[in-house]
Every structure is written in C-alpha cells, then in structure tokens.
Design a protein around this motif. Structure first.
Motif, PDB file in Angstrom:
ATOM      1  N   GLN A  95      -8.327  29.635  -5.528  1.00 44.16           N
ATOM      2  CA  GLN A  95      -8.867  30.581  -4.685  1.00 44.16           C
ATOM      3  C   GLN A  95      -7.613  31.824  -4.494  1.00 44.16           C
ATOM      4  O   GLN A  95      -6.440  31.415  -4.759  1.00 44.16           O
ATOM      5  CB  GLN A  95      -8.643  29.830  -3.229  1.00 44.16           C
ATOM      6  CG  GLN A  95      -9.319  28.431  -2.978  1.00 44.16           C
ATOM      7  CD  GLN A  95      -9.120  27.757  -1.994  1.00 44.16           C
ATOM      8  OE1 GLN A  95      -8.186  28.213  -1.296  1.00 44.16           O
ATOM      9  NE2 GLN A  95     -10.390  26.921  -1.577  1.00 44.16           N
ATOM     10  N   ALA A  96      -8.229  32.973  -4.683  1.00 45.49           N
ATOM     11  CA  ALA A  96      -7.533  34.260  -4.730  1.00 45.49           C
ATOM     12  C   ALA A  96      -7.939  34.909  -3.358  1.00 45.49           C
ATOM     13  O   ALA A  96      -9.153  35.243  -3.236  1.00 45.49           O
ATOM     14  CB  ALA A  96      -7.530  35.037  -5.859  1.00 45.49           C
ATOM     15  N   GLN A  97      -7.081  35.353  -2.531  1.00 41.20           N
ATOM     16  CA  GLN A  97      -6.965  36.374  -1.516  1.00 41.20           C
ATOM     17  C   GLN A  97      -6.220  37.577  -1.721  1.00 41.20           C
ATOM     18  O   GLN A  97      -5.239  37.679  -1.926  1.00 41.20           O
ATOM     19  CB  GLN A  97      -6.915  35.768  -0.273  1.00 41.20           C
ATOM     20  CG  GLN A  97      -7.202  36.200   1.043  1.00 41.20           C
ATOM     21  CD  GLN A  97      -6.803  35.697   2.258  1.00 41.20           C
ATOM     22  OE1 GLN A  97      -5.325  35.800   2.544  1.00 41.20           O
ATOM     23  NE2 GLN A  97      -7.538  35.287   3.276  1.00 41.20           N
ATOM     24  N   LEU A  98      -7.137  38.679  -1.329  1.00 38.65           N
ATOM     25  CA  LEU A  98      -6.544  40.327  -1.729  1.00 38.65           C
ATOM     26  C   LEU A  98      -6.502  40.523  -0.150  1.00 38.65           C
ATOM     27  O   LEU A  98      -7.528  41.029   0.268  1.00 38.65           O
ATOM     28  CB  LEU A  98      -7.020  40.702  -2.771  1.00 38.65           C
ATOM     29  CG  LEU A  98      -6.618  40.600  -4.197  1.00 38.65           C
ATOM     30  CD1 LEU A  98      -7.224  39.059  -4.287  1.00 38.65           C
ATOM     31  CD2 LEU A  98      -7.041  41.679  -5.061  1.00 38.65           C
ATOM     32  N   ALA A  99      -5.257  41.125   0.466  1.00 41.90           N
ATOM     33  CA  ALA A  99      -5.247  41.560   1.697  1.00 41.90           C
ATOM     34  C   ALA A  99      -4.517  42.908   1.672  1.00 41.90           C
ATOM     35  O   ALA A  99      -3.878  43.191   0.674  1.00 41.90           O
ATOM     36  CB  ALA A  99      -4.369  40.585   2.555  1.00 41.90           C
ATOM     37  N   ALA A 100      -4.964  44.058   2.496  1.00 46.15           N
ATOM     38  CA  ALA A 100      -4.624  45.187   2.572  1.00 46.15           C
ATOM     39  C   ALA A 100      -3.365  44.976   3.336  1.00 46.15           C
ATOM     40  O   ALA A 100      -2.860  45.576   4.545  1.00 46.15           O
ATOM     41  CB  ALA A 100      -5.388  46.282   3.344  1.00 46.15           C
ATOM     42  N   SER A 101      -2.265  44.952   2.640  1.00 47.50           N
ATOM     43  CA  SER A 101      -0.779  44.674   3.207  1.00 47.50           C
ATOM     44  C   SER A 101       0.332  44.878   2.132  1.00 47.50           C
ATOM     45  O   SER A 101      -0.051  45.646   1.210  1.00 47.50           O
ATOM     46  CB  SER A 101      -0.660  43.044   3.641  1.00 47.50           C
ATOM     47  OG  SER A 101       0.674  42.879   4.430  1.00 47.50           O
ATOM     48  N   VAL A 102       1.548  44.601   2.308  1.00 46.70           N
ATOM     49  CA  VAL A 102       2.600  44.861   1.526  1.00 46.70           C
ATOM     50  C   VAL A 102       2.279  44.388   0.248  1.00 46.70           C
ATOM     51  O   VAL A 102       2.022  43.043   0.185  1.00 46.70           O
ATOM     52  CB  VAL A 102       3.977  44.431   1.877  1.00 46.70           C
ATOM     53  CG1 VAL A 102       5.171  44.857   1.173  1.00 46.70           C
ATOM     54  CG2 VAL A 102       4.209  45.063   3.180  1.00 46.70           C
ATOM     55  N   PRO A 103       2.263  44.948  -0.998  1.00 46.54           N
ATOM     56  CA  PRO A 103       2.011  44.317  -2.252  1.00 46.54           C
ATOM     57  C   PRO A 103       3.121  43.184  -2.496  1.00 46.54           C
ATOM     58  O   PRO A 103       4.083  43.255  -2.180  1.00 46.54           O
ATOM     59  CB  PRO A 103       2.247  45.594  -3.258  1.00 46.54           C
ATOM     60  CG  PRO A 103       1.902  46.949  -2.376  1.00 46.54           C
ATOM     61  CD  PRO A 103       2.396  46.433  -1.180  1.00 46.54           C
ATOM     62  N   GLY A 104       2.197  42.106  -3.104  1.00 46.14           N
ATOM     63  CA  GLY A 104       3.042  40.922  -3.584  1.00 46.14           C
ATOM     64  C   GLY A 104       2.113  40.002  -3.974  1.00 46.14           C
ATOM     65  O   GLY A 104       0.789  40.081  -4.180  1.00 46.14           O
ATOM     66  N   PHE A 105       2.748  38.904  -4.700  1.00 45.19           N
ATOM     67  CA  PHE A 105       1.753  37.969  -5.267  1.00 45.19           C
ATOM     68  C   PHE A 105       2.575  36.519  -5.135  1.00 45.19           C
ATOM     69  O   PHE A 105       3.669  36.261  -5.494  1.00 45.19           O
ATOM     70  CB  PHE A 105       1.908  38.189  -6.967  1.00 45.19           C
ATOM     71  CG  PHE A 105       0.781  37.455  -7.824  1.00 45.19           C
ATOM     72  CD1 PHE A 105       0.163  36.157  -7.136  1.00 45.19           C
ATOM     73  CD2 PHE A 105       0.590  37.688  -8.967  1.00 45.19           C
ATOM     74  CE1 PHE A 105      -0.715  35.506  -7.766  1.00 45.19           C
ATOM     75  CE2 PHE A 105      -0.317  36.925  -9.840  1.00 45.19           C
ATOM     76  CZ  PHE A 105      -1.069  36.129  -9.247  1.00 45.19           C
TER      77      PHE A 105
END
Length: 512
Positions: free
Chosen positions: A22-32
C-alpha cells in the motif's frame, strides 16, 4: 492525497505469503517511509526505487510517501519487493491507472538505472500467488521462464521499469537510456554422470547400491582409498528413476530459493546430487544465514542423494544435525527473522576409510601404523545414533589383480536402472492411497502387522534384537530393506532369505 495498492509475495522458507503493498502520498513535508517489518535489504529499496523512477524519466513526487507491507506482523526480506513498491508509488501519484493493480503480483529487484533484476524463489512465490487467486504476475525478463512453469500463471516479463509503466497504461515523456550490462544468473555446471560398468568388481557393494536406489535407503561404505566408494556414490543418481511431476515442482522450488536453478532447462526432472566437502560448516550443510535461513545441501539434495565422502572427517556438529532430517524428511531452521521449513527427504551415502591412514585390512595393511584405539576413535566419529539410521553397511576391499587384469565390465547403469524402476513402480502401486512412495518411508507398526503372518519371517530379526545386534529402529529398517529385496526379485512379500540378505547388508552377520 493519493492511495494505491498492488501485490507481492513474501517467502518464509518454501511457503509463500501474499503481501499487499500500500502506498499513500500526502501533501506534506517530502519523505519516504517504509513500514511492515522490512529487513535491511528491503529497507534500502527506498533508494533503489527513487533512483529507478528518476532513471525512467519520471519526476519523483515531492510528497510525504508512506508504503506499508501488509500484513505488518509478517517479516519481509530481500529485494523482490522493489518493483511492487515502485508501482504502488507511481499509481498513488496518478501516473498509472490504479484499477486492477491490486490483483497483479510484482516480483523483481530494481537497478538504479531502472532495469529489472532476477530474484530467488520466483517459482514458489508465483505458485503461492496463483494459489491465492492472483494469476497475473510481472517479473524480470530473466525470471519469466521460471514463473511460466507454474500452471495457471499469466506471466509478463519486463526488462525495465519503463516496460512495466507501459504495461499498466502509463505514459513516458521520453524513452530511458538503458545500459547493455546484464547480471548473469549464477547456475552451477552440470556434472558428468558415469556408468556403473566402469566399476571393477565390488559385487556386494553394487548389490547394496541397487537396493539403496530401489528402496530409497541410506548407505555406508567403508573401504580403503581406491576401492571405488566415490565412483559408486557418484553413479547412484544415474540409476534412480525420474522425478514425478509433484516431486519435480518441489525440488525445483528448493533450488529456486537457493538460487541454483536454471529456468532455461525447465523443471528439474533428475534426482539432485550434493557432495559437500568435509570442511563444510553446519550452516552450509543444513542451511543458515542471517535473518531468515536459506536452504543448505541437505535440502538441495531433496529427492536425490547427499554424499559425504570421508565422513569421519566432517565436523561432529554437521553429522549430528543430519539426524532430524533423516527421520522427519524436513528441516525447520529457527533464526531471529523467523522459522523456515525446508523439505529434506534425501538418500544419505557415507564413505569412510577403515582407519586414519586408510590401509587397514588391505594387502598393504602391513604398512598401517594406526593403533586399534586410533581406528576405533576414527570410525567412532560416526555416532551410533547416526549409523542406526543408515540401512545398509558395506565393507569394500580394494580391486584384486584378477579384477584389474581379467575383470569384465559389470552391468551398465541402464540395465540396473530398469530393475530399479520396476521395483519402485511395484512399491508405489502397493502403497497407493498412502503418503509413502518408497519402502524407506514405511512405518514400523505397519510393516510388523503386514509380515506377522509369515511363518518364521520375524524370528531371525527378534533373535538379533534379543542379542543386542539390532535396535528396534534398526529392526524396522532391516524389514524395509527386505521388502526392497523382494521387490527387485518380483515378490509381493519378502521371504526368510530376503530378511537374511538384508541382515547381511546391515550387520555383516550370515545366516546361522
């Protein structure tokens, strides 16, 4: 916020577990962030995936990316999750059409330039995916032939991440530049198979070898250097019958996990042969490694032959670890990363010299300087409990002058293999409806009940037990050998002579 899922497979030993990526991409500080009990190699996939996506010509999403490997309680290891992580991230960024990706399994490692690299264990992983109802599988091009061996799998082989993007309907601004370097698959060279006709003399040892092949029995050969112990052991796989379809899939899966399988040759149809050196460590023989244990020589010899030449020279720890698989036909290895279960139903062949210098009991034995204590200590390294699990004990003498000068060629491998095949088919037909395929697997209570009605058949065995020559385990193994002797002679039930033959080949005691 973007969200997408796809599938991968986690292997625990030979058992595959479906994993939802599962991958979630949120509009926040970039990170992985990668969660779900990944090991060190899997945690590094964050850097490999990012570099591969950039090498494909796709802009990396500047968002807070969280990838979860579900179920989170299952430990995951290795680099085979790279492709699934990349696909889930790209789908979550709306660069790939998300519908249907959750029903596609992705298994491949990613290079920094976006190339898909082969991984171990593709065959059992794809089999687990198909068994769970997911038939569409994307693998590296080098693994496509192996994955296609699984019935019902729809395999898509890809050389580059760009190929996977196009497969799922994504667009690329430009074609990536792909290097010509590829990683060759390490596959051991096939060993040459000799013919039994090459062996001079050794009629009793040849008989023991044939019985061992027909019944799946373990064998010990004791004799001086040059007597032919290694030649005989190396020719045992040649007289064994081909593996059945189920056995071929099982053996091929083990070698796939071990990384010793060449998919270009198809399923492994011939029994494997493993002969580790006497300096081998316990981990290399029974399996080991950090995290989750990898299969060792005993599992790679599954449905085949494990040959220990100069057996007394092996570490006592190695020899003692053989006792469990000899009884159970499988190994369970516990490590910090979890428990791995591997099949290990092999035929053990041990070869030993009669003394440290090897010359005791030979024509040149006058030159043997080993004391009786040294001889006992040398062969005493093969413990009683281990030898009690070996069905056939044969002593070889060096070839005589008549064998060397006048001896004619013995029976060929093809001739002996025909008799072995007929005996195995007779045993398989007799055991139809059970889980037993060879006489070596027959349980003692079943054997004793079956043979109890034969007058005088068990009396010889009972006398040997009373005299302390045989243990109860040894008696059961002797009866199994007697059944094999009967099968080779075309008899449904063993006779007293068959029991005596089995007794001679186990103890050296003749009828009296």
């Amino acid at each position: 916020m973007g969200f997408a899922t796809t599938a991968a497979v986690a292997l625990t030993g030979m058992e595959g577990h479906l994993v939802e990526v599962q991958a979630q991409l949120a509009a926040s500080v970039p990170g992985f962030t990668l969660v779900g009990l990944p090991d060190a190699a899997l945690a590094e996939s964050r850097d490999r995936v990012r570099a591969a996506v950039l090498s494909t010509g796709i802009e990396w999403p500047h968002r807070r990316i969280t990838v979860n490997l579900s179920p989170a309680s299952l430990r995951k290891s290795g680099s085979a999750f790279d492709l699934a992580v990349a696909v889930a991230v790209l789908a979550g960024h709306r660069l790939l059409p998300a519908p249907g990706l959750d029903r596609v399994v992705h298994l491949a490692e990613l290079g920094l330039d976006g190339r898909l690299q082969p991984v171990r264990g593709v065959l059992p992983a794809v089999a687990a995916a198909v068994g769970a109802g997911l038939s569409d599988v994307v693998v590296a091009a080098e693994d496509a032939a192996e994955a296609a061996l699984v019935p019902g799998a729809r395999v898509h082989g890809a050389a580059h991440l760009a190929d996977v993007v196009r497969l799922h309907g994504g667009d690329l601004a430009h074609e990536p530049v792909v290097g010509a370097v590829s990683r060759p698959r390490p596959v051991p060279a096939r060993r040459a198979v000799g013919d039994l006709a090459d062996v001079l003399g050794q009629h009793e040892a040849r008989l023991a070898l044939e019985i061992a092949a027909a019944g799946g029995h373990h064998l010990l050969m004791v004799g001086p250097p040059g007597a032919g112990k290694t030649m005989l052991a190396a020719r045992l796989p040649g007289i064994l019958p081909d593996l059945t379809d189920d056995e071929a899939v099982e053996v091929t899966s083990v070698h796939s996990v071990a990384g010793t399988f060449d998919p270009g040759q198809g399923l492994l149809r011939r029994p494997p042969f493993e002969d580790p050196h006497h300096t081998a460590t316990p981990a290399s023989v029974v399996g080991g490694g950090s995290g989750l244990a990898r299969p060792g020589a005993v599992s790679r010899a599954h449905r085949g032959v494990l040959f220990l030449d100069e057996a007394p020279e092996f570490s006592p720890r190695v020899l003692q670890t053989l006792r469990q698989p000899l009884e159970a036909g499988e190994l369970v290895l516990h490590r910090a990363g979890g428990a791995a279960r591997y099949p290990a139903r092999f035929q053990l062949v041990l070869a030993a010299n009669p003394c440290p210098c090897g010359m005791a009991g030979t024509d040149a034995g006058a030159g043997c300087g080993c004391t009786s204590l040294a001889r006992r200590r040398y062969l005493g390294r093969l413990s009683g409990p281990l030898l009690d699990r070996v069905d056939l004990h044969v002593r070889l003498d060096g070839p005589t002058r008549a064998d060397r000068v006048l001896g004619s060629a013995g029976e060929s491998t093809a001739t002996v293999a025909d008799r072995v095949r007929d005996a195995r088919e007779a045993a398989r037909a007799r055991h139809a409806g059970t889980t037993w395929t060879t006489n070596a697997e027959l349980p003692g209570p079943w054997l004793r009940d079956r043979l109890r009605g034969e007058a005088g058949l068990l009396s010889r065995v009972e006398r040997q037990i009373d005299a302390g020559v045989l243990s109860l385990r040894g008696a059961d193994r002797l009866l199994r050998v007697a059944c094999t002797v009967a099968d080779l002679d075309g008899r449904e039930v063993p006779t007293v002579d068959d029991v005596d033959t089995a007794l001679v080949l186990r103890t050296g005691e003749h009828r009296g």
